[in-house]
Design an enzyme around this catalytic site. Structure first.
Site, short mmCIF file in Angstrom:
data_model
loop_
_atom_site.label_atom_id
_atom_site.label_comp_id
_atom_site.label_asym_id
_atom_site.label_seq_id
_atom_site.Cartn_x
_atom_site.Cartn_y
_atom_site.Cartn_z
CG ASP A 69 8.32 -1.24 0.64
OD1 ASP A 69 9.53 -0.95 0.74
OD2 ASP A 69 7.89 -2.39 0.81
CG ASP A 88 13.68 5.37 0.82
OD1 ASP A 88 14.44 4.61 1.45
OD2 ASP A 88 12.83 4.96 0.01
CG HIS A 113 11.41 2.94 2.83
ND1 HIS A 113 11.56 3.01 1.47
CD2 HIS A 113 10.69 1.80 3.08
CE1 HIS A 113 10.97 1.96 0.90
NE2 HIS A 113 10.43 1.22 1.85
#
Length: 346
Positions: free
Chosen positions: A155, A282, A312
């Protein structure tokens, strides 16, 4: 997902065209930081499976900001593994990965980004810019002497961590990434990300519920509360609300030029080992591994993998598998260590 998924779906269903076409926050980071919040220590007591003592570094690059990091394993280890989280998580995300990495003999460092976890939290959304975050984490890497590193980033940990690598490529031996990107404003983003950045991230009431909605397994109530623990009130959530809108989605976003330069100067020339470990569930980063496999020379011939039954936050769904794949990546790709820093001779 239960209640978590229901909240996510309700917010997504109510998205308006105006909310999905928000403007890039170009003025962020242009003025001094005037107010800084710090989450009280009692909010971090009795967290599940989190016995790690805190460590702190006082940054001076953009005001007076205390940055928290975990530092496990021997500081004299030959190599270090740097674990970078994204948003709205914090280093709690790595609690199950740290022990096996330390057991393999590595020093393992997991910082909290400014505005998250136990790190200080500038109070205004305009205090946060992509470039400030790169500066904060770069300063930490140098200050605590990280070298001979393998990065694992997910991320925003990738958006920031990869830029740190581009500043100090000589300090990193290998890179592994999962569910992340280094966007340059022209790749185009999935509709799921626009909904996340424009609506869900701005209205979701509890970050623990959000993390729960973004994984395959169900987090326990205690785990959900641990993700909300750094944020005693909405006043502490400036970074987590602003981060999604800082992603360089469009050509007019800030940091587009800097990311393009990182691609050109470093990653398109990166010969050292590079591994992708994305997940199968994701929607935001689906197929995001392909650009890295195509454009990074060091990605050729590596054991890239799609982690199955993981969302995710794949560190929550498959932490032990991730740790083992990182260790195997290191074993398969031995690297010559950097010598001690050179000093001037008179």
């Amino acid at each position: 997902m239960g209640r978590s998924g229901d909240i996510f779906k309700k917010l997504a269903a109510g998205a308006t065209p105006e909310e999905l076409s928000f403007s890039a926050p170009l003025d962020n980071g242009l003025t001094p930081i005037s107010e800084v919040l710090r989450t009280p220590d009692e909010h971090f007591r009795d967290l599940p499976d989190f016995p790690f003592p805190p460590h702190y570094f006082q940054s001076r690059s953009h005001g007076d900001i205390r940055i928290h990091y975990l530092d496990e394993g021997p500081k004299t280890a030959r190599e270090t593994i740097l674990l970078m989280h994204g948003e709205p998580s914090w280093c709690f995300l790595y609690r199950h990965m740290i022990p096996p990495l330390v057991a393999a003999g590595f020093r393992v460092v997991a910082p909290d980004l400014v505005g998250f976890g136990r790190s200080d939290k500038p109070a205004r959304r305009a205090d946060y810019s992509y470039e400030r975050h790169v500066s904060w984490m770069s300063e930490l890497v140098v200050a605590i002497g990280l070298d001979n590193c393998t990065l694992f980033a997910q991320d925003w940990g990738g958006l920031i961590g990869l830029r740190v690598v581009s500043r100090y490529p000589e300090r990193f031996l290998r890179i592994a990434i999962g569910n992340t990107a280094l966007p340059t404003g022209n790749q185009g983003f999935a509709e799921a990300f626009k909904i996340w950045a424009g609506v869900v991230s701005q209205k979701f009431p509890h970050w623990g519920l959000l993390v729960d909605a973004s994984v395959v397994r169900t987090l326990s109530p205690a785990e959900q509360d641990a993700y909300e623990a750094p944020f005693p009130s909405e006043a502490f959530k400036a970074a987590s609300r602003e981060f999604p809108r800082l992603v360089p989605q469009y050509p007019d976003h800030a940091s587009v030029e800097e990311n393009m330069g990182a691609w050109r100067r470093v990653f398109e020339r990166w010969q050292k080992p590079f591994l992708t470990l994305f997940s199968d569930s994701d929607p935001v980063t689906k197929n995001g591994e392909k650009i890295w496999q195509r454009r990074v020379p060091g990605a050729k011939g590596q054991a890239h993998h799609i982690v199955e039954k993981a969302g995710h936050f794949l560190q929550e769904d498959k932490p032990l598998e991730l740790a083992e794949r990182i260790l195997e990546f290191i074993r398969r790709n031995p690297c010559a260590l950097n010598p001690p820093p050179a000093t001037a001779k008179l």
